[in-house]
Enzyme design. Structure first.
Site, PDB file in Angstrom:
ATOM      1  N   ARG A   1       0.822  -1.211   0.000  1.00 52.28           N
ATOM      2  CA  ARG A   1       0.000   0.000   0.000  1.00 52.28           C
ATOM      3  C   ARG A   1       0.851   1.253   0.000  1.00 52.28           C
ATOM      4  NH1 ARG A   1      -3.588  -0.388   4.491  1.00 52.28           N
ATOM      5  NH2 ARG A   1      -4.953  -1.306   2.938  1.00 52.28           N
ATOM      6  N   TYR A   2       1.951   1.224   0.742  1.00 50.04           N
ATOM      7  CA  TYR A   2       2.809   2.407   0.871  1.00 50.04           C
ATOM      8  C   TYR A   2       4.004   2.261  -0.069  1.00 50.04           C
ATOM      9  CZ  TYR A   2       0.183   3.017   5.242  1.00 50.04           C
ATOM     10  OH  TYR A   2      -0.789   3.188   6.176  1.00 50.04           O
TER      11      TYR A   2
ATOM     12  N   ARG B   1       7.294   0.074   1.594  1.00 45.61           N
ATOM     13  CA  ARG B   1       7.215  -1.059   2.514  1.00 45.61           C
ATOM     14  C   ARG B   1       6.029  -1.954   2.197  1.00 45.61           C
ATOM     15  NH1 ARG B   1       5.534   3.668   4.334  1.00 45.61           N
ATOM     16  NH2 ARG B   1       4.080   3.948   6.064  1.00 45.61           N
TER      17      ARG B   1
ATOM     18  N   CYS C   1      -3.314 -17.866  14.429  1.00 45.32           N
ATOM     19  CA  CYS C   1      -2.856 -17.115  15.596  1.00 45.32           C
ATOM     20  C   CYS C   1      -2.912 -18.025  16.813  1.00 45.32           C
ATOM     21  CB  CYS C   1      -3.739 -15.896  15.840  1.00 45.32           C
ATOM     22  SG  CYS C   1      -3.467 -14.570  14.657  1.00 45.32           S
TER      23      CYS C   1
ATOM     24  N   CYS D   1      -8.511 -12.604  18.476  1.00 50.06           N
ATOM     25  CA  CYS D   1      -9.126 -11.368  18.960  1.00 50.06           C
ATOM     26  C   CYS D   1     -10.478 -11.248  18.265  1.00 50.06           C
ATOM     27  CB  CYS D   1      -8.276 -10.167  18.560  1.00 50.06           C
ATOM     28  SG  CYS D   1      -6.552 -10.291  19.067  1.00 50.06           S
TER      29      CYS D   1
ATOM     30  N   CYS E   1     -10.807  -8.882  15.147  1.00 52.50           N
ATOM     31  CA  CYS E   1      -9.718  -9.043  14.167  1.00 52.50           C
ATOM     32  C   CYS E   1     -10.056  -8.420  12.811  1.00 52.50           C
ATOM     33  CB  CYS E   1      -9.401 -10.527  13.979  1.00 52.50           C
ATOM     34  SG  CYS E   1      -8.114 -10.809  12.745  1.00 52.50           S
TER      35      CYS E   1
ATOM     36  N   ARG F   1      -8.415  -8.963  10.164  1.00 52.35           N
ATOM     37  CA  ARG F   1      -8.181  -9.963   9.121  1.00 52.35           C
ATOM     38  C   ARG F   1      -8.974 -11.224   9.356  1.00 52.35           C
ATOM     39  NH1 ARG F   1      -2.502  -8.527   9.363  1.00 52.35           N
ATOM     40  NH2 ARG F   1      -2.780  -6.477   8.435  1.00 52.35           N
TER      41      ARG F   1
ATOM     42  N   ASP G   1     -11.187  -0.861  13.425  1.00 53.40           N
ATOM     43  CA  ASP G   1     -11.579  -0.929  12.025  1.00 53.40           C
ATOM     44  C   ASP G   1     -13.049  -1.336  11.907  1.00 53.40           C
ATOM     45  OD1 ASP G   1      -9.063  -0.236  11.079  1.00 53.40           O
ATOM     46  OD2 ASP G   1      -8.365  -2.320  11.036  1.00 53.40           O
TER      47      ASP G   1
ATOM     48  N   ASP H   1      -7.153   3.639  10.335  1.00 49.77           N
ATOM     49  CA  ASP H   1      -6.767   2.993   9.086  1.00 49.77           C
ATOM     50  C   ASP H   1      -7.951   3.239   8.145  1.00 49.77           C
ATOM     51  OD1 ASP H   1      -5.338   1.546   7.227  1.00 49.77           O
ATOM     52  OD2 ASP H   1      -4.797  -0.041   8.651  1.00 49.77           O
TER      53      ASP H   1
ATOM     54  N   LYS I   1      -3.001   4.377   7.093  1.00 51.00           N
ATOM     55  CA  LYS I   1      -3.157   4.925   8.446  1.00 51.00           C
ATOM     56  C   LYS I   1      -3.109   6.449   8.415  1.00 51.00           C
ATOM     57  CE  LYS I   1      -0.836   0.887  10.361  1.00 51.00           C
ATOM     58  NZ  LYS I   1      -0.404   0.250   9.083  1.00 51.00           N
TER      59      LYS I   1
END
Ligand SMILES: *Cc1c(COP(=O)(O)O)cnc(C)c1O
Length: 413
Positions: free
Chosen positions: A136-137, A140, A149, A153, A156, A158, A317, A354, A361
């Site tokens: 996206r950037y 990076r 995981c 969470c 999440c 994702r 999000d 985000d 972000k």
């Protein structure tokens, strides 16, 4: 901008509350008191004995509500339920709104999708040149190395990918991602995430890090992991000795509430820091978990005691089924205002949203610049006091202060 609430001499009540929140405790053994030390401290034992269904939860947590039981029943059709025994022990069974419980025990509310919620809230799929890579950037990339995981969470971002929720076709060979990075000399920073990269074996992770280090234009490596807080047993001396070979390597950990920072976690983070790995923390602002300036201040101060710099606080999000955990941006800004200036600058993270749809972000800050024109900048400090910084129109400081000080014009924002 509220004046500080200090009632002379005596420590204010929030001071005592902060001290209590900052005490370090072990998670203890709880239900697993007859398990040997060797097993309990073995990360593979912890993974194998995770709580993964509604019946187990009910047995271990007699105060499980019908909303939670039904939520746990539904979870495995979507984002899986998994809690390590270690992390489970941090739940306060007497508190329905326990900040640990809210993060890992599903609720039926997860199956309600608000109209503005999405399955890919930050538009990662549209910025993915090869599967498992988000570019996206400019300089990076985000490298998704696994879809698993240690625990899940409930908020999440994702959840569309992890825990095999939607049969996501995961590529553990990494060939395509590595080839893409090698072919793009502008990529100088690779962020390993997922899923949790520290679920890979030491050998597999070492192999991946070596392949990335072999690319001359990759300067900086980062691992994003919730394992130090979900499964501190994974942070073995062997893992640290291996990671140390790939410097500069940073790690972003994820903790939301001071109670997550146990003696076990402090020790694990200390081992990473001793291996020379600079540590940052990412928190998500969550209702009843950390949407409170006293809790957040205790948390960021406690992170410093664990040698971790608070890096980001994320506005939650717009992931499907997270409305019950979301707080307002106004509340986030209010919390930031209660941190900046009131505590160590190193303890103050950057609050970000985000941007939905893939904007990346975006920093969100309290307003400290009240006006800015050719002659001066009008500022307010953390106490709400007004200050002027004079400037000539060509940028050089004025020799004389401006003649009159009018009421500051407020920003039109
Ligand atoms: C967060 C993120 C990064 C890293 O951003 P930093 O501001 O450098 O921490 C990189 N790529 C993607 C897609 C991200 O979401």
């Amino acid at each position: 901008m509220q004046p500080e609430n200090i009632s002379g001499g005596e420590e204010p009540p929030s001071g005592r509350q902060i001290q209590t929140l900052k005490e370090f405790h072990s998670a203890g053994r709880g239900f697993w008191s007859d398990v040997s030390d060797v097993d309990w401290n073995d990360w593979k034992w912890q993974l194998k004995h995770r709580i993964t269904n509604a019946e187990q939860l009910q047995k271990l947590l007699p105060t499980l509500t019908p909303e939670e039981f039904a939520g746990a029943k539904l979870a495995n059709t979507k984002l899986a339920l998994a809690i390590t025994p270690y992390f489970f022990n941090l739940i306060d069974p007497a508190d329905e709104n326990c900040p640990i419980r809210l993060q890992v025990i599903p609720k039926v509310a997860e199956s309600h999708t608000a109209p503005w919620e999405m399955s890919d809230p930050v538009g990662e799929d549209s910025h993915s040149p090869v599967p498992g890579l988000v570019h996206r950037y400019p300089d990076r990339v985000l490298f998704l190395v696994t879809d698993r995981c240690a625990a899940y969470c409930r908020y999440c971002t994702r959840s569309r990918l992890v825990s095999n929720a939607t049969g996501y076709d995961f590529h553990p060979e990494f060939d395509k991602q590595i080839a893409y990075i090698a072919a793009h000399p502008e990529i100088r920073d690779v962020l390993l995430s997922g899923g949790d990269p520290l679920l890979l074996s030491d050998d597999k992770l070492e192999n991946l890090l070596s392949r990335l280090r072999a690319i001359p234009h990759v300067e900086f490596l980062r691992i994003g992991s919730r394992i130090p807080t979900f499964l501190p047993q994974r942070i073995t001396p062997e893992l640290c000795a291996m990671l140390k070979k790939f410097h500069p390597l940073f790690m972003s950990v994820h903790s939301n509430h001071p109670r997550e920072l146990t003696t076990e976690v402090r020790d694990a983070l200390g081992r990473l820091a001793d291996a020379g790995i600079p540590l940052g923390n990412q928190s998500v602002l969550l209702k009843h978990v950390n949407d409170d300036a006293v809790v957040m201040k205790a948390h960021v101060q406690k992170l410093l005691m664990c040698r971790v710099k608070p890096y980001y606080i994320y506005q939650c999000d717009l992931i499907s089924g997270s409305a019950h955990l979301r707080t307002s941006v106004r509340q986030g800004v209010e919390i930031m205002q209660q941190l900046r200036g009131h505590t160590t600058g190193y303890a103050v993270p950057q609050y970000v949203i985000d941007a939905p749809g893939g904007g990346g972000k975006v920093p969100v800050n309290p307003e400290y610049v009240l006006s800015h024109n050719a002659d001066r900048v009008v500022l307010r400090n953390y106490e709400g006091k007004i200050f002027e910084y004079p400037e000539a129109s060509d940028g050089t400081p004025l020799s004389k202060p401006p003649k009159e000080i009018e009421e500051p014009e407020l920003c039109k924002c």
